[in-house]
Design a protein around this motif. Structure first.
Motif, PDB file in Angstrom:
ATOM      1  N   UNK A  25       0.755  -1.101   0.100  1.00 26.92           N
ATOM      2  CA  UNK A  25      -0.064  -0.064   0.177  1.00 26.92           C
ATOM      3  C   UNK A  25       1.052   1.113   0.161  1.00 26.92           C
ATOM      4  N   UNK A  26       2.065   1.304   0.649  1.00 25.09           N
ATOM      5  CA  UNK A  26       2.868   2.527   0.696  1.00 25.09           C
ATOM      6  C   UNK A  26       3.577   2.576  -0.464  1.00 25.09           C
ATOM      7  N   UNK A  27       3.796   1.412  -1.105  1.00 22.67           N
ATOM      8  CA  UNK A  27       4.644   1.653  -2.473  1.00 22.67           C
ATOM      9  C   UNK A  27       3.632   2.176  -3.499  1.00 22.67           C
ATOM     10  N   UNK A  28       2.209   1.630  -3.449  1.00 24.03           N
ATOM     11  CA  UNK A  28       1.375   2.081  -4.512  1.00 24.03           C
ATOM     12  C   UNK A  28       0.967   3.692  -4.169  1.00 24.03           C
ATOM     13  N   UNK A  29       0.738   4.061  -3.003  1.00 24.69           N
ATOM     14  CA  UNK A  29       0.367   5.348  -2.796  1.00 24.69           C
ATOM     15  C   UNK A  29       1.600   6.424  -3.071  1.00 24.69           C
ATOM     16  N   UNK A  30       2.847   6.019  -2.872  1.00 24.65           N
ATOM     17  CA  UNK A  30       3.933   6.676  -3.310  1.00 24.65           C
ATOM     18  C   UNK A  30       4.064   6.877  -4.847  1.00 24.65           C
ATOM     19  N   UNK A  31       3.829   5.850  -5.417  1.00 22.80           N
ATOM     20  CA  UNK A  31       4.333   5.699  -6.911  1.00 22.80           C
ATOM     21  C   UNK A  31       3.038   6.111  -7.803  1.00 22.80           C
ATOM     22  N   UNK A  32       1.929   6.332  -7.308  1.00 21.99           N
ATOM     23  CA  UNK A  32       0.539   6.239  -8.282  1.00 21.99           C
ATOM     24  C   UNK A  32       0.669   7.533  -8.915  1.00 21.99           C
ATOM     25  N   UNK A  33       0.848   8.610  -8.519  1.00 23.20           N
ATOM     26  CA  UNK A  33       0.834   9.914  -9.178  1.00 23.20           C
ATOM     27  C   UNK A  33       2.029  10.135 -10.395  1.00 23.20           C
ATOM     28  N   UNK A  34       3.168   9.514  -9.847  1.00 24.48           N
ATOM     29  CA  UNK A  34       4.094   9.323 -10.950  1.00 24.48           C
ATOM     30  C   UNK A  34       3.772   8.595 -12.328  1.00 24.48           C
ATOM     31  N   UNK A  35       3.145   7.454 -11.782  1.00 22.66           N
ATOM     32  CA  UNK A  35       2.726   6.238 -12.745  1.00 22.66           C
ATOM     33  C   UNK A  35       1.718   6.801 -13.681  1.00 22.66           C
ATOM     34  N   UNK A  36       0.782   7.459 -13.110  1.00 19.61           N
ATOM     35  CA  UNK A  36      -0.435   7.940 -13.762  1.00 19.61           C
ATOM     36  C   UNK A  36       0.267   9.030 -14.802  1.00 19.61           C
ATOM     37  N   UNK A  37       1.244   9.790 -14.500  1.00 19.23           N
ATOM     38  CA  UNK A  37       1.911  10.820 -15.325  1.00 19.23           C
ATOM     39  C   UNK A  37       2.357  10.163 -16.439  1.00 19.23           C
ATOM     40  N   UNK A  68      12.960  10.241 -14.544  1.00 23.59           N
ATOM     41  CA  UNK A  68      13.865   9.848 -13.427  1.00 23.59           C
ATOM     42  C   UNK A  68      13.248  10.826 -12.232  1.00 23.59           C
ATOM     43  N   UNK A  69      13.046  11.877 -12.539  1.00 21.37           N
ATOM     44  CA  UNK A  69      12.731  12.775 -11.282  1.00 21.37           C
ATOM     45  C   UNK A  69      11.348  12.368 -10.804  1.00 21.37           C
ATOM     46  N   UNK A  70      10.523  11.629 -11.396  1.00 22.17           N
ATOM     47  CA  UNK A  70       9.103  11.325 -10.917  1.00 22.17           C
ATOM     48  C   UNK A  70       9.466  10.072  -9.934  1.00 22.17           C
ATOM     49  N   UNK A  71      10.405   9.322 -10.395  1.00 22.32           N
ATOM     50  CA  UNK A  71      10.845   7.874  -9.868  1.00 22.32           C
ATOM     51  C   UNK A  71      11.636   8.584  -8.567  1.00 22.32           C
ATOM     52  N   UNK A  72      12.120   9.591  -8.650  1.00 16.08           N
ATOM     53  CA  UNK A  72      12.989  10.192  -7.111  1.00 16.08           C
ATOM     54  C   UNK A  72      11.718  10.594  -6.324  1.00 16.08           C
ATOM     55  N   UNK A  73      11.028  11.201  -7.059  1.00 15.28           N
ATOM     56  CA  UNK A  73       9.781  11.799  -5.765  1.00 15.28           C
ATOM     57  C   UNK A  73       8.858  10.529  -5.271  1.00 15.28           C
ATOM     58  N   UNK A  74       8.684   9.506  -6.089  1.00 14.13           N
ATOM     59  CA  UNK A  74       8.041   8.179  -5.652  1.00 14.13           C
ATOM     60  C   UNK A  74       9.014   7.734  -4.263  1.00 14.13           C
ATOM     61  N   UNK A  75      10.246   7.857  -4.592  1.00 18.45           N
ATOM     62  CA  UNK A  75      11.289   7.536  -3.405  1.00 18.45           C
ATOM     63  C   UNK A  75      10.950   8.167  -2.310  1.00 18.45           C
ATOM     64  N   UNK A  76      11.126   9.719  -2.453  1.00 17.08           N
ATOM     65  CA  UNK A  76      10.876  10.583  -1.373  1.00 17.08           C
ATOM     66  C   UNK A  76       9.429  10.207  -0.706  1.00 17.08           C
ATOM     67  N   UNK A  77       8.448   9.932  -1.483  1.00 17.35           N
ATOM     68  CA  UNK A  77       7.094   9.851  -0.870  1.00 17.35           C
ATOM     69  C   UNK A  77       7.126   8.506   0.016  1.00 17.35           C
ATOM     70  N   UNK A  78       7.802   7.442  -0.675  1.00 12.58           N
ATOM     71  CA  UNK A  78       7.969   6.139   0.209  1.00 12.58           C
ATOM     72  C   UNK A  78       8.639   6.408   1.504  1.00 12.58           C
ATOM     73  N   UNK A  79       9.684   7.367   1.504  1.00 12.15           N
ATOM     74  CA  UNK A  79      10.234   7.367   2.843  1.00 12.15           C
ATOM     75  C   UNK A  79       9.656   8.144   3.480  1.00 12.15           C
ATOM     76  N   UNK A  80       8.854   9.088   3.070  1.00 15.26           N
ATOM     77  CA  UNK A  80       7.982   9.962   3.942  1.00 15.26           C
ATOM     78  C   UNK A  80       6.926   8.863   4.786  1.00 15.26           C
ATOM     79  N   UNK A  81       6.361   7.908   4.123  1.00 16.78           N
ATOM     80  CA  UNK A  81       5.221   7.048   4.470  1.00 16.78           C
ATOM     81  C   UNK A  81       5.870   5.967   5.585  1.00 16.78           C
ATOM     82  N   UNK A  82       7.111   5.658   5.059  1.00 15.36           N
ATOM     83  CA  UNK A  82       8.179   4.791   5.816  1.00 15.36           C
ATOM     84  C   UNK A  82       8.371   5.430   7.231  1.00 15.36           C
TER      85      UNK A  82
END
Lengths: 336, 282
Positions: free
Chosen positions: B44-56, B157-171
């Protein structure tokens, strides 16, 4: 006479050569190939001078089509004329003086050996750019320098301010933003359990015992204990007894090493113990690094507390500021 | 429709899609009557973090029908941003900004110490990590056939980076997240890094198709990287001051600021991007 002799000898030799053993090469069954070889004097001379080259020529000739019969007759006639001219020249050389050979052109070999003129390489010539340009390493280098400079600047700007403390001849610094010092009473448990606090009258009594506490980390503390010099034990033994009296059996055995700071020897001891910042908190394992020394009649013990990382940082920051005044009245036994 | 228009339209759609994501999180929270935090598992954390970037990324892929970028390459760069650039930048920042227990607590949001950390340490580490991934992976490839491709791949690449930061925040929250607040933070990260990547990607595309020598090309790249660093530092300082004006925290202010920031950056880069694309085509 000599010419006639040569000619007759040549005529005698020719049938002998033509009657040699047949070649094993199938294409040479006609014998035309052999005749051609024999009729080329220049080629024979070349064979002697450069046998390898001649051999190559032979192989090349084998693959070439054989000359027709009419050409062969013409070739033989030309060869006979050449032979006669050679014989005439030999006889003339024997009878007459040797004519001077035309002078060799000295320039020819020089020209052959002359190196080609050096050509200056044009600046626009296609040369691969150097590695650092090909991979734009300038960008990476500038960014890394910016990062390193930023990190250094941040450290300088965030460096903690220190305030000096002077307690009975002990000089040490503490972080300026830490809380006010708290006096520590004698231990209430351990080996000394049940002993009245009036035990302060015994030898080795504690003169100062304070703790400076960090405002942001509960375990980060600086503890200063100044007591009378132990009369009946060494410094290390006194320190061990002190730790046991405070922590009981729960502190881990520690190893002591000697260090020289500010020209004075200190005993450094690192140990771990359970710590509760408040009575209701769950205990955590804290680390302490203790520095102790004797100055006249006094024993100084300076301890930094915290987690493993914090205690290292505090040791790096505070321990170099340790200084001892050997002539302090309390140390030499004179009252102020 | 030209590819520049597609890219701009994609960025606009990204903004709208993120608004929709926020609205969905808010509506789910209100509709389900969720008062407190929701426990999200690792998936769930992964999906929540990566969803906006993957949508884009999915939207751009669907719209870019004229000269579609290879999907595996775009996805690989997204992963490189999340798994290489993100951890590398995080490690560098942790090493450089080790908290000092003896230091005084800093309550001034615009203190020199904070500004140095934001502009010269965090922003440099983040943008340099993204630049390194783009420059030494896709940049030499023939897949960058137009300047706009630099923007596309840098954004991936930047959206992947944003997904990492989002996941870090949720973690850091240990999966206990208030949906609307979490969505606001994730959207802020995504918008911010998409904006920085637009500037860096423009420079990458420009440098790739510039007729100049290696030194001038490096200067173009350096200018793009410097611009992205400046925007990154500016965003983090301004966002922290806007989102947490006092002791409280207001995520909606942060999202609003991020939207305004992203729109301003996209408008600012659209003109040079058009010129560059026209010059390359001509």
């Amino acid at each position: 006479m000599a010419d006639k002799d040569d000619q007759s000898k040549e005529e005698e030799r020719r049938p002998l050569r033509r009657r040699r053993a047949p070649s094993v090469v199938p294409d040479e069954e006609t014998g035309e190939r052999s005749r051609r070889i024999l009729s080329e004097p220049v080629a024979e001379a070349d064979d002697k001078a450069a046998p390898i080259k001649a051999r190559r020529w032979w192989f090349r000739a084998r693959s070439e089509p054989v000359a027709p019969a009419s050409d062969l007759a013409e070739t033989e006639a030309r060869a006979a004329a050449a032979r006669s001219a050679a014989a005439e020249l030999r006889s003339r050389l024997k009878s007459e003086e040797i004519p001077e050979l035309p002078a060799e052109k000295p320039a020819e070999p020089a020209e052959e050996k002359k190196p080609a003129p050096r050509r200056r390489r044009r600046t626009t010539e296609v040369m691969p750019p150097p590695f650092w340009q090909r991979h734009d390493l300038l960008v990476v280098l500038v960014a890394l320098l910016l990062f390193a400079g930023g990190a250094a600047a941040q450290r300088v700007l965030a460096a903690p301010a220190l305030v000096p403390i002077d307690e009975l001849g002990l000089h040490v610094a503490r972080p300026k933003t830490w809380l006010s010092p708290v006096r520590v009473g004698p231990p209430v448990s351990g080996l000394a359990a049940g002993v009245e606090s009036s035990a302060a009258a015994r030898p080795g009594k504690v003169l100062r015992h304070v703790v400076y506490q960090s405002a942001v980390a509960a375990t980060a503390r600086l503890e200063i204990r100044i007591a009378e010099r132990p009369a009946s034990a060494s410094l290390k033994s006194a320190l061990v007894l002190g730790r046991i009296s405070r922590y009981g059996d729960s502190f881990t055995p520690a190893e002591s090493t000697d260090r020289t700071i500010g020209g004075r020897d200190w005993v450094r001891t690192q140990y771990r113990y359970p710590f509760k910042s408040a009575p209701g908190d769950a205990p955590v394992i804290a680390t302490a690094i203790e520095y102790a020394t004797i100055n006249g009649r006094l024993m100084y013990v300076v301890t930094v507390h915290g987690d493993e990382k914090t205690v290292r940082r505090l040791e790096t920051l505070l321990v170099p500021t340790l200084k001892v005044d050997p002539n302090h009245p309390a140390a030499v036994g004179r009252s102020k | 429709m030209s590819r520049v228009r597609i890219a701009i339209a994609t960025e606009v759609m990204l903004l709208l899609g993120l608004v929709a994501f926020l609205a969905a999180a808010f509506l789910v929270e209100r509709g389900a009557g969720l008062e407190g935090a929701v426990k999200l598992g690792p998936v769930g954390q992964l999906a929540f973090a990566a969803l906006p970037a993957l949508l884009w990324l999915g939207y751009f892929r669907a719209q870019d029908s004229q000269e579609p970028e290879p999907r595996p390459l775009v996805f690989a760069l997204f992963l490189a941003g999340a798994l290489v650039a993100g951890p590398a930048a995080d490690l560098a920042v942790q090493l450089a900004l080790a908290p000092d227990v003896a230091a005084a607590p800093d309550f001034d949001r615009l203190s020199p110490e904070r500004l140095a950390a934001a502009f010269l340490v965090v922003a440099v580490a983040q943008e340099l990590a993204i630049y390194l991934v783009v420059r030494y992976s896709v940049y030499p490839m023939a897949e960058i056939a137009q300047p706009i491709d630099g923007l596309v791949y840098t954004s991936a690449v930047a959206l992947g980076f944003a997904a990492f930061r989002s996941h870090q925040y949720l973690g850091a929250l240990k999966g206990e997240v208030i949906l609307s607040v979490g969505a606001a933070r994730v959207v802020s990260f995504t918008l911010a890094h998409a904006s920085f990547a637009a500037v860096l990607g423009l420079a990458v595309g420009w440098a790739k198709f510039s007729p100049w020598g290696p030194v001038k090309r490096a200067l173009v790249l350096l200018g793009g990287l410097g611009g992205a660093i400046l925007l990154d530092g500016l965003f983090s300082v301004a966002e922290s001051a806007i989102a947490a004006p006092g002791l409280g925290f207001s995520p909606w202010r942060s999202v609003a600021f991020a939207f305004g920031f992203a729109v301003a950056v996209l408008i600012a880069i659209s003109l040079p991007l058009r010129k560059l694309t026209a010059r390359t085509a001509g």
